[in-house]
Design a protein around this motif. Structure first.
Motif, PDB file in Angstrom:
ATOM      1  N   THR A 154       0.845  -1.205   0.000  1.00 25.32           N
ATOM      2  CA  THR A 154       0.000   0.000   0.000  1.00 25.32           C
ATOM      3  C   THR A 154       0.874   1.247   0.000  1.00 25.32           C
TER       4      THR A 154
ATOM      5  N   GLN B 208     -13.554   4.639   3.483  1.00 27.19           N
ATOM      6  CA  GLN B 208     -12.404   5.254   4.155  1.00 27.19           C
ATOM      7  C   GLN B 208     -12.766   5.757   5.546  1.00 27.19           C
TER       8      GLN B 208
ATOM      9  N   GLY C 223      -7.071   4.723   6.509  1.00 27.47           N
ATOM     10  CA  GLY C 223      -7.417   3.310   6.379  1.00 27.47           C
ATOM     11  C   GLY C 223      -8.760   3.114   5.700  1.00 27.47           C
TER      12      GLY C 223
ATOM     13  N   VAL D 295     -11.538  -0.089  10.204  1.00 28.20           N
ATOM     14  CA  VAL D 295     -10.554  -0.275   9.126  1.00 28.20           C
ATOM     15  C   VAL D 295      -9.507  -1.311   9.538  1.00 28.20           C
TER      16      VAL D 295
ATOM     17  N   THR E 186      -7.442  -2.107   3.566  1.00 30.61           N
ATOM     18  CA  THR E 186      -6.781  -0.889   3.091  1.00 30.61           C
ATOM     19  C   THR E 186      -5.968  -1.203   1.841  1.00 30.61           C
TER      20      THR E 186
END
Length: 286
Positions: free
Chosen positions: A15, A230, A236, A245, A250
């Motif tokens: 990520t 979100q 996250g 989250v 994510t």
């Protein structure tokens, strides 16, 4: 979460890379911890001192690939560990205890491809086993006769893509099944009659891209669904709007947005689930 720390590292670090922020972590610290998770068999456990398993072995290779550190591996040893888990019928066990699942077929093929060692296994037999898991609806299950599931479809289509075997897929039939996963909110589910979940933004979308049918869904509605999941205050992404989250959702939310060509994100390869520049570095630099 202790038993899947290595998976978590892959989700979180990838990520960061897709967001262009991988420099926020110390590569040496990460690499030395990853190598501590390796077992004498050559495979990796989900954390230091844990038993080796295919799933964590792929995450270890992917994390090392992000930092261009695959060369710290004894490639032969890791490849031998993976090859030792192929069964007579071409399927793969996840570890020494013998659970069989098409997830492990994907993991083996993806891992060995990243290590340039696909020659270690019987690829033809591996492909034949995956094809035997194809269903009448065009989808794939975890074993022959098992229900079609979007996560398994990604594994099977990804493995077939990596081995140049996508001709075994009925692209229109499978594309129809996959685009039917989009619900009114714009999100995607993994099976008929299930709730949408952000992670299927990856499993379904990547499969649609690999079979060239991604134009069959409403991309704009899917983008909005992911963004609605979100946490705008703390960061996250969750599985559904207003849920807690986590790093798994994510990553697959951000990776899904990347596949949807959302601005400001690095491109992700749909078969290898790594940034395209990382995959190019592995296959074009050689």
């Amino acid at each position: 979460m202790e038993h899947l720390r290595l998976n978590g590292a892959y989700w979180g670090l990838t990520t960061l890379d897709v967001l262009g922020k991988l420099n926020a972590v110390d590569p040496d610290e990460v690499v030395s911890w990853v190598m501590e998770c390796q077992h004498e068999s050559g495979g990796f456990g989900g954390n230091v001192g844990h038993d080796p398993h295919m799933l964590y072995t792929l995450s270890a290779i992917q994390v090392l690939a992000l930092f261009d550190k695959i060369d710290v591996l004894d490639v032969e040893k890791v490849a031998n560990y993976i090859a030792s888990l192929q069964n007579e019928d071409g399927s793969f066990s996840g570890d020494m205890w013998g659970e069989i699942d098409t997830r492990f077929s994907y993991v083996a093929i993806c891992s060995l491809a990243l290590l340039h060692r696909l020659d270690k296994i019987n690829v033809e037999r591996a492909v034949k086993y995956i094809v035997s898991c194809k269903n009448l609806d065009g989808g794939f299950g975890c074993t022959p006769g098992a229900e079609s599931h979007a996560g398994q479809i990604f594994c099977c289509v990804g493995a077939l893509a990596i081995t140049g075997s996508l001709h075994h897929v009925d692209k229109d039939l499978l594309g129809w099944w996959l685009c039917e996963r989009q619900v009114k909110s714009g999100g995607l589910n993994g099976r008929p009659e299930k709730l949408p979940d952000v992670c299927y933004s990856w499993w379904v979308l990547s499969s649609l891209i690999m079979i060239d049918r991604v134009h069959w869904i409403d991309k704009k509605k899917l983008v909005n669904f992911i963004l609605d999941c979100q946490d705008k205050e703390n960061g996250g992404i969750s599985d559904r709007p207003d849920d807690a989250v986590d790093v798994f959702h994510t990553y697959f939310g951000v990776a899904g947005l990347s596949l949807l060509e959302y601005p400001g994100l690095k491109a992700v390869d749909p078969a290898y689930a790594l940034p395209v520049d990382v995959v190019n570095r592995i296959f074009l630099a050689k």
